[in-house]
Design a protein around this motif. Sequence first.
Motif, PDB file in Angstrom:
ATOM      1  N   SER A   1       0.909  -1.222   0.128  1.00 33.39           N
ATOM      2  CA  SER A   1      -0.036  -0.005   0.036  1.00 33.39           C
ATOM      3  C   SER A   1       0.811   1.226   0.068  1.00 33.39           C
ATOM      4  O   SER A   1       0.422   2.184  -0.494  1.00 33.39           O
ATOM      5  N   ALA A   2       1.855   1.332   0.739  1.00 33.20           N
ATOM      6  CA  ALA A   2       2.786   2.416   0.800  1.00 33.20           C
ATOM      7  C   ALA A   2       4.309   1.864   1.113  1.00 33.20           C
ATOM      8  O   ALA A   2       4.493   0.872   1.845  1.00 33.20           O
ATOM      9  N   GLN A   3       5.283   2.709   0.894  1.00 31.85           N
ATOM     10  CA  GLN A   3       6.569   2.404   1.334  1.00 31.85           C
ATOM     11  C   GLN A   3       7.637   3.614   1.276  1.00 31.85           C
ATOM     12  O   GLN A   3       7.455   4.622   0.663  1.00 31.85           O
ATOM     13  N   GLY A   4       8.464   3.647   2.264  1.00 33.13           N
ATOM     14  CA  GLY A   4       9.331   4.795   2.414  1.00 33.13           C
ATOM     15  C   GLY A   4      10.038   4.998   3.671  1.00 33.13           C
ATOM     16  O   GLY A   4       9.764   4.242   4.620  1.00 33.13           O
ATOM     17  N   THR A   5      10.613   5.949   4.019  1.00 31.37           N
ATOM     18  CA  THR A   5      10.980   6.153   5.576  1.00 31.37           C
ATOM     19  C   THR A   5       9.781   6.696   6.210  1.00 31.37           C
ATOM     20  O   THR A   5       8.743   7.045   5.562  1.00 31.37           O
ATOM     21  N   LEU A   6       9.908   6.897   7.431  1.00 30.01           N
ATOM     22  CA  LEU A   6       8.870   7.147   8.529  1.00 30.01           C
ATOM     23  C   LEU A   6       8.222   8.441   7.959  1.00 30.01           C
ATOM     24  O   LEU A   6       7.129   8.667   7.738  1.00 30.01           O
ATOM     25  N   ASP A   7       9.317   9.339   7.761  1.00 31.89           N
ATOM     26  CA  ASP A   7       8.748  10.846   7.178  1.00 31.89           C
ATOM     27  C   ASP A   7       8.073  10.839   5.955  1.00 31.89           C
ATOM     28  O   ASP A   7       6.916  11.483   5.847  1.00 31.89           O
TER      29      ASP A   7
END
Lengths: 564, 244
Positions: free
Chosen positions: B211-217
């Motif tokens: 559904s989504a991915q990346g760093t926390l920010d």
Amino acid sequence: MNNTFLLLRPRLISAINSMRPRNGKHNWPRFFMYGSLGFVFWTGTFIIFYRVLFYFQSIQDFGNILAMKLISMLIIIFFTLLLFSNIINCLSHLYLSQDLPLLHSLPVSSENIFSSRWIISTFDSSWMIVAFSFPVFLSYGLIYKTGFSFYLTFPVTIVFMCLITSALSSILVLFGAKILPAGRIRTIIIVLGVFMTLLLILVLRLIRPEQLVNPDSFASVVLYLNSMQTPDSPLLPTTWITDIIKASLNGEIKNCLFNIALTGTCAFMLIFISNMIARLIYFDGFSKSQTTSKRLFAPVKYKGYNWESLLSFLPRESKAFAVREIRTFFRDSAQWPQLFLIIALIGIYLYNFSVLPLDNLPIKAVYLQNLFSFLNIGLAAFVLTAIVARFVFPSVSREGEAFWIVQAAPVSLKKFLWIKFFLYYVPLIILVEFLVVVSNLLLRVSPFMMFLSTITLFCLVPAVVGMAVGLGAVYADFKSENPAQAATSFGGLLFMVLCFCLISTVVILEAGPVYSIFMADLRGQGISLLQLTWSVISFVFAFLLCLLAIFYPIYLGEKKLRIR
Amino acid sequence: MINLQELTKDYGTVVAVNKLNLSVSAGEIYGFIGPNGAGKTTTIRMMGGILAPTSGKIIIGGLDMAQKPAEAKKLIGFIPDRPFLYEKLTGMEFLQFSADLYNVKRDTFLEKAQKLLQQFDLLDWADELVEAYSHGMKQRLIIASALLHDPQILIIDEPMVGLDPSAVRLVKDILKELAAHQTTVFISTHTLSIAEDLCHRIGLIHKGTLSAQGTLDELKHIANLGEAGLEEVFLTIIKENTFI
């Protein structure tokens, strides 16, 4: 009481659900196979008992004594089997099942848990003996031409016998678990039980029943028959049960009803006592069973040698699996009794050949010795199948939930299965060749038969082991609480049926050519070209069949494990 | 180091993982989060070579798991969520077994094994059968055995289940240190604080798809949540279903 029945519901629902088709696959082949085997065994038991009793009836005076002695022996055997089976089942159901911690966390009394588990244990321990005692009693009823009352009496009697043995076993187990952790008691009881069975088998075999055909020993048989009429102790439930059957067969209603009342009251009294004891001590015993018992043998400090150094000639991955398999196998106390039984089986197998009266035979000895030797190929292969079904077939299932380690390891499943194959193949080929060579030496067979036996088994052993490893992988059950039971599962039965077909086909393929070669040799003649061609085709076909049995099941097993 | 391409697992009745694409580079700690039944464990089991995908590719250290499974697995240290082990082996025997399978050098094995057992507080239990171990001790033994062959990639399903706080701290420290030495760590977890604490990047899987991915920010930005924690981000993304 409501809670007791409530606790039985998961078992009932699970049993019903297990009959439903899974993933669109129907269970009818499974039911058909079990049903057919059960029917064959049931019918076989009936025919054998009917014929034996019919024969007894033809012997004046002694016939009836023999039939009655037989029923009293059967009751004692059924009673002992039920007692032993109930003890093992009670231990498992009351103390060792995986769902027990969950049950004890529920708002039900431990007495309810005990009662529900006791009912399940009684059913599990008894249904098979009840089912297979029916043809025995049916044959008695038909031979003695009893009235309808006999067919009402014996089921009631058998049910009372099951209740008495189950209540007695639960009392023994309740006290035992109060003293020792349940896991340890099971080991001790299994080992003791196997020792007793071995002793019984050895004693029966060493009595040398074949000597009964010797007229010189007839006098002692008459004395023995006289001793048979001595009544058993009136304080034992087995005596009451035997008396019910005897009275029912002879139409003595009063005697029959009196003994039914005795047996029934004894059964209900024992159930009441076991419930009283359970109320007092069941939970304590369960609590004790939750702690890990100390190892039976002191742990060996790691030294970097032993099995590792013994098998250091193997490639590293193979050695890792071999060492692990050997260690886990021998440390599992459930395997020990089976090993004792195998040792006894081999001892009796060879002993039987050593006592054959080869020098006093009326038929030409050379012919008979070599015939025995040829049949011995099939016999040794069937013994092998029994051993393999018990040890090799469940070997993939024995990986259990830890199978992920194999799946995640940098070893292909194909290699894993072949390592298993060789691990069992090597000791089994040594064992079987030893059996066949020693029995052939005892039979004093011709060099040709010795060669044929060793070569045939040299091909059959890998075939049977390959089928066990392959089909064991196809029908692997990694979630079973007792993987050893895989031998009696659908896959295990299929393996045994296929082995039976393979061994029979190989023996049949060899029978004709072997007879021609043997007879030609005996008559001092050569064999014709037709016979030679026939022999070559038969042997090549048998060899190809063995090759197929080695490779194809392992291929299927690997495929099945890969797509799990 | 890890590259999943159109990875799919269809169980027949349900598609557990649906055309999953993601990549994790060397030295990165990647957190894989999602609700129950989202497909986390199925993905992890496929990456570990335990489960065959229906379609798609798993590339581990440049090796295709379908083509060269044994070579690919040699690069991996796999830690499952439930610590099933061979109950009749001792802790040391299990490590020896792992060492033989992963071809750990014989001359360094004993020293390495003792060091790991010491590190995971299991040295006194080295010669006891695994059946006598507690859940947490089994989990620690599995982690120790996964580290024995110095894997380039660690694949971990729920690493902290059954561990006490000191062991949790120890595992976290070890993972950070390994990542600092260029080991790739792929963690699936329900414990969002661990993902928040430990992971360089986080992927959120829901109903078998990423559904989504990346760093926390980046995730906060995607979910339009200013200073919210990972829990808020998680709930928002799950609710909205996809941000990719």
